[in-house]
Design an enzyme around this catalytic site. Structure first.
Site, mmCIF file in Angstrom:
data_model
loop_
_atom_site.group_PDB
_atom_site.id
_atom_site.type_symbol
_atom_site.label_atom_id
_atom_site.label_comp_id
_atom_site.label_asym_id
_atom_site.label_seq_id
_atom_site.Cartn_x
_atom_site.Cartn_y
_atom_site.Cartn_z
ATOM 1 N N ASP A 42 7.340 10.540 10.332
ATOM 2 C CA ASP A 42 6.435 9.818 9.582
ATOM 3 C C ASP A 42 5.944 10.340 8.411
ATOM 4 O O ASP A 42 4.790 10.296 7.716
ATOM 5 C CB ASP A 42 5.245 10.080 10.726
ATOM 6 N N HIS A 60 9.779 2.611 10.459
ATOM 7 C CA HIS A 60 9.476 2.363 8.851
ATOM 8 C C HIS A 60 8.335 1.330 8.692
ATOM 9 O O HIS A 60 8.687 0.220 8.840
ATOM 10 C CB HIS A 60 10.595 2.561 7.992
ATOM 11 N N LYS A 118 27.410 8.204 25.447
ATOM 12 C CA LYS A 118 28.266 8.173 24.266
ATOM 13 C C LYS A 118 28.920 9.837 24.544
ATOM 14 O O LYS A 118 30.119 9.889 24.455
ATOM 15 C CB LYS A 118 27.506 8.399 22.922
#
EC number: 6.3.4.4
Length: 443
Positions: free
Chosen positions: A36, A64, A169
């Site tokens: 942020d 964003h 993953k």
């Protein structure tokens, strides 16, 4: 043995012994705190002149905000550079992608303004990127509930399925974009196995396998024209005709899975090493690395926060800075700038320069404090601690600097800032031994 004879037209062994300078180097923008920091605005400014803008890690747990022509765009998976119609945006293999989230994000931003028109024509996605499924998100929520019940506190995740997807993953049973856009019958078989695996681990998990497969089959058709071999795509951009390549970091240094305030971190490497592994970029092609630093410190969710101000000062920073998370809408905790933390981030990333953001939020303060050292039990702490139990116990040594008590919103270069604001920036530069590349206000 004698050296091999050079082959005609190839320069031979002697040519290979001469190091080649990289033709193109990527510029990297990373968060230097807990996120942020205003990376989106910095990236948007740099992306106006870029040929390729890349995301290298994270998922739609990051957010964003970019304002163009008074239109506020919110990006979570799409690179902020997608607003530049002359640039190619690239989502690398280190990113985990929730396909419904990707296309919903695009549709929502299309409704806001014309900036995103034609986005599918200028977006490329690595075939090696892993997919976040709906059940990953459901599992994320279940895990947070379990932590709350078992330990009395959770991690404060966004519940976007990021951790479970990266777990798949790492466990080598995840599914990638290349699986989805290839033979769907093989993908379906693997998907059913993965779903069954999670149902075994979480008996209360409700997965409508057939419905999700039907949805994914539709997304596969939309996705296929966007998919490319990411390694070759980046190699071509790095070694072909001169191109300006920008890498947009998500999350931030102190949220890195290895170097952040573990376990209150994200599940990817959001420091500079993640650029190499998340895009297939050799280290020799890393150019300038900009660390984005907010002029104070904020943090979303739980976890140690040494310079937090749970008082009127914190409330003022929160109010003036409009400190709410882009992804979750949660109120951000606020405190003084912690240079111990930022210096640690610099050690890991090797910032070429810092971009200081939201300086104008400090405009009304008669004095400003900056954290410059930690102590524990009255003993100096020589380094930023790995153990979060230690970090929660630190006392912060502050330097107090005079405020400027006037507006800096109109300043567009260093010389236009009041002298006290200039001194504040110089103090930060001198402490970190890193130059300030730019000062970006909130407006």
């Amino acid at each position: 043995p004698s050296p091999a004879q050079p082959s005609p037209g190839h320069g031979g062994v002697e040519a290979l012994r001469t190091p080649r300078e990289p033709q193109n180097r990527v510029t990297v923008v990373l968060g230097a705190q807990w996120g942020d920091e205003g990376k989106g605005k910095v990236v948007d400014l740099l992306a106006m002149d870029a040929d390729i803008v890349c995301r290298c890690q994270g998922g739609n747990n990051a957010g964003h905000t970019v304002v163009v022509d008074s239109v506020e765009y919110d990006f979570h998976l799409l690179p902020s550079g997608v607003l530049n119609k002359k640039a190619v945006s690239f989502i690398g293999n280190g990113v985990v992608i929730h396909l419904p989230g990707l296309f919903e994000e695009a549709e929502k931003n299309l409704q806001k303004g014309s900036g995103l028109q034609g986005w599918e024509e200028r977006l490329k996605i690595s075939d090696r990127a892993h997919i976040v499924f709906n059940f990953h998100q459901a599992v994320d929520g279940i895990q947070e509930q379990q932590r709350q019940q078992q330990a009395g506190k959770n991690l404060g995740t966004t519940k976007k399925g990021i951790g479970p997807a990266y777990s798949s993953k790492a466990a080598r049973n995840g599914l990638r974009v290349c699986d989805l856009v290839s033979d769907f019958s093989i993908f379906e078989e693997k998907f059913r196995v993965l779903a069954s695996h999670f149902q075994t681990m979480y008996p209360n998990l409700n997965i409508d396998v057939d419905a999700e497969l039907e949805q994914l089959k539709g997304y596969a058709e939309r996705l296929r024209p966007l998919v490319t071999d990411g390694v070759y795509f980046m190699h071509k951009g790095l070694t072909g005709p001169s191109k300006k390549i920008l890498v947009e970091g998500a999350n931030a240094a102190l949220l890195d899975i290895d170097f952040g305030t573990y376990p209150f971190v994200t599940s990817s490497n959001c420091t500079v090493g993640g650029v190499c592994t998340g895009l297939g970029v050799p280290p020799s092609h890393i150019g300038r690395v900009y660390g984005v630093v907010k002029a104070y410190t904020t943090r979303v969710g739980v976890g140690a926060f040494p310079t937090e101000q749970d008082n009127d000062t914190g409330n003022l920073l929160q109010s003036r800075g409009r400190e709410f998370g882009v992804t979750t809408g949660r109120r951000r905790r606020c405190g003084w700038l912690d240079l111990v933390l930022v210096r640690y981030a610099h050690m890991v990333n090797g910032f070429s320069a810092i971009a200081l953001t939201k300086l104008d939020i400090l405009d009304t303060l008669p004095e400003i404090k900056v954290g410059v050292a930690y102590t524990v039990d009255d003993k100096p702490l020589p380094s930023f601690p790995a153990n979060m139990d230690v970090l929660t116990k630190v006392s912060v040594t502050y330097e107090t600097l005079p405020g400027w008590c006037c507006s800096t919103e109109g300043a567009r270069n260093f010389d236009e800032l009041p002298s006290q604001a200039q001194d504040y920036i110089r103090f930060i530069e001198n402490f970190l031994q890193v130059p300030g590349k730019s000062s970006v206000n909130a407006a």
